[in-house]
Write a protein that holds these residues in place. Structure first.
Motif, PDB file in Angstrom:
ATOM      1  N   MET A  62       1.320   2.554   4.304  1.00  0.00           N
ATOM      2  CA  MET A  62       1.562   1.120   4.193  1.00  0.00           C
ATOM      3  C   MET A  62       1.744   0.724   2.739  1.00  0.00           C
ATOM      4  O   MET A  62       1.241   1.367   1.832  1.00  0.00           O
ATOM      5  N   ARG A  63       2.471  -0.345   2.555  1.00  0.00           N
ATOM      6  CA  ARG A  63       2.629  -0.944   1.227  1.00  0.00           C
ATOM      7  C   ARG A  63       1.619  -2.079   1.116  1.00  0.00           C
ATOM      8  O   ARG A  63       1.665  -3.024   1.894  1.00  0.00           O
ATOM      9  N   THR A  64       0.715  -1.956   0.158  1.00  0.00           N
ATOM     10  CA  THR A  64      -0.404  -2.885   0.053  1.00  0.00           C
ATOM     11  C   THR A  64      -0.436  -3.512  -1.332  1.00  0.00           C
ATOM     12  O   THR A  64      -0.413  -2.805  -2.343  1.00  0.00           O
ATOM     13  N   LEU A  65      -0.497  -4.840  -1.354  1.00  0.00           N
ATOM     14  CA  LEU A  65      -0.688  -5.580  -2.597  1.00  0.00           C
ATOM     15  C   LEU A  65      -2.123  -6.060  -2.651  1.00  0.00           C
ATOM     16  O   LEU A  65      -2.616  -6.674  -1.705  1.00  0.00           O
ATOM     17  N   VAL A  66      -2.796  -5.780  -3.753  1.00  0.00           N
ATOM     18  CA  VAL A  66      -4.155  -6.272  -3.962  1.00  0.00           C
ATOM     19  C   VAL A  66      -4.132  -7.224  -5.149  1.00  0.00           C
ATOM     20  O   VAL A  66      -3.780  -6.827  -6.266  1.00  0.00           O
ATOM     21  N   ILE A  67      -4.491  -8.481  -4.882  1.00  0.00           N
ATOM     22  CA  ILE A  67      -4.600  -9.457  -5.963  1.00  0.00           C
ATOM     23  C   ILE A  67      -5.990  -9.292  -6.556  1.00  0.00           C
ATOM     24  O   ILE A  67      -7.005  -9.597  -5.926  1.00  0.00           O
ATOM     25  N   GLY A  68      -6.063  -8.802  -7.770  1.00  0.00           N
ATOM     26  CA  GLY A  68      -7.312  -8.353  -8.383  1.00  0.00           C
ATOM     27  C   GLY A  68      -7.276  -6.839  -8.392  1.00  0.00           C
ATOM     28  O   GLY A  68      -6.341  -6.223  -8.898  1.00  0.00           O
ATOM     29  N   VAL A  94      -4.007  -8.198   0.124  1.00  0.00           N
ATOM     30  CA  VAL A  94      -5.458  -8.392   0.130  1.00  0.00           C
ATOM     31  C   VAL A  94      -5.801  -9.215  -1.104  1.00  0.00           C
ATOM     32  O   VAL A  94      -5.624  -8.752  -2.236  1.00  0.00           O
ATOM     33  N   ASP A  95      -6.275 -10.425  -0.868  1.00  0.00           N
ATOM     34  CA  ASP A  95      -6.579 -11.361  -1.949  1.00  0.00           C
ATOM     35  C   ASP A  95      -8.085 -11.314  -2.221  1.00  0.00           C
ATOM     36  O   ASP A  95      -8.884 -11.847  -1.461  1.00  0.00           O
ATOM     37  N   ILE A  96      -8.446 -10.680  -3.322  1.00  0.00           N
ATOM     38  CA  ILE A  96      -9.850 -10.468  -3.660  1.00  0.00           C
ATOM     39  C   ILE A  96     -10.426 -11.626  -4.455  1.00  0.00           C
ATOM     40  O   ILE A  96     -11.603 -11.957  -4.326  1.00  0.00           O
TER      41      ILE A  96
END
Length: 331
Positions: free
Chosen positions: A1-7, A68-70
């Motif tokens: 999967m392509r995952t963006l993590v903010i933080g 995923v917004d941390i």
């Protein structure tokens, strides 16, 4: 999967990135590069989520399966991120907090059905405290994102790389040894959870495209305060002697619960429900919680590599002189 993590560079965010990489995800992190170093293997995009031009640069030519917004704390700011990312991912996973529930930690157990604080999805930083604003952030995601919305509401999070300072302070103080304050009663049942367990659960739900909300606070009574301190003493090899001092005695001497003695919640109405949230829904959906002793052991293994003078405890920990004065008076 392509995952963006903010933080994604400290504590829970780092744990999520580490777990995503372990699963073979293609991971992008978006942060300012100030709090910590990004893990090797990620595409690190530097930027400030409050800057529209930085969000535009992040999204230019990129798509993800999950965001995923941390580090969302202000509804208005979270709303800007949601608008920028709407249509560029299938799932938006927002890490909120049990503090968003208006009835916690007052008496009684709470779960996902508990009411949230009233807070507008476009509220600014001046419009409430931490829990109130987290409730507004949840609404900003739910009302602004057209795909799957996954809301994760953790309780008390511990584990390696903790940047809050609760478990690191206790481990450091206990490792110093000698007579030391132990607040309240050793029989108080707690409920804590490892950041790595939240990370695994969050990604599993996101991979499945779940559209729901979950408390992730751990297992009720998974350790008592007495066993908690004893485990810390065992892993550090300390000779610390715990002196159990009654709640009222400490409160009368203006010892601050939760901060001066981290995780100490006096047995009074204000804190009556602090260890009672229910993660039954999340556990039924696959949340697995490792033993607290493992969390303590792994945190000490990480912490002991950091010189004492370089450890950060935030606002946590009692002044040694104040502790000594209270111990003398108690005796």
């Amino acid at each position: 999967m392509r995952t963006l993590v903010i933080g994604g560079s400290v504590f829970l965010g780092r744990a999520i990135v580490e777990e995503a990489l372990r699963r073979g995800h293609e991971v992008t992190t978006f942060n300012r590069g100030r709090s910590g170093a990004d893990l090797p293997g990620v595409e690190a995009v530097r930027g400030d989520r409050e800057a529209v031009e930085d969000l535009a640069r992040l999204t230019d030519g990129r798509q993800w399966d999950v965001v995923v917004d941390i580090c969302g704390y202000v509804p208005r700011v979270v709303g800007e991120s949601v608008r920028a990312l709407n249509g560029r991912a299938a799932t938006y996973a927002f890490i909120s907090s049990i503090s968003a529930c208006s009835g916690w930690p007052e008496p009684g157990a709470v779960d996902e059905s508990a009411p949230r604080f009233e807070c507008a999805p476009d509220a600014g930083p001046e419009d409430g405290d931490y829990g109130t604003l987290k409730a507004g952030c949840e609404r900003a995601v739910e009302q602004g994102f057209d795909g799957n919305v996954l809301i994760i509401e953790p309780g008390l999070i511990l584990g390696p790389h903790e940047n809050v300072g609760r478990l690191p302070w206790w481990l450091t103080r206990i490792a110093r040894g000698g007579r030391m304050l132990a607040p309240g009663s050793p029989d108080v049942a707690m409920q804590v959870i490892d950041a790595r367990d939240i990370a695994a659960f969050t990604l599993t739900q996101a991979e499945a495209g779940v559209n729901d909300r979950f408390f992730t606070s751990g297992v009720q009574g998974n350790i008592t305060f007495g066993d908690w301190l004893a485990e810390c003493r065992a892993v550090t090899g300390s000779d610390a002697e715990f002196v159990w001092v009654k709640d009222r005695f400490l409160l009368d001497r203006e010892v601050q619960p939760w901060t001066e003695l981290p995780l100490w919640a006096p047995q009074n109405p204000e804190f009556a429900g602090v260890w009672l949230p229910s993660s039954a829904k999340a556990r039924a959906a696959g949340l697995r919680c490792r033993p607290v002793a493992e969390t303590i052991r792994d945190t000490w293994a990480w912490l002991r590599e950091i010189p004492v003078e370089e450890r950060s405890f935030g606002r946590h920990g009692i002044d040694p002189e104040k502790e000594a004065e209270i111990l003398a008076e108690w005796a």
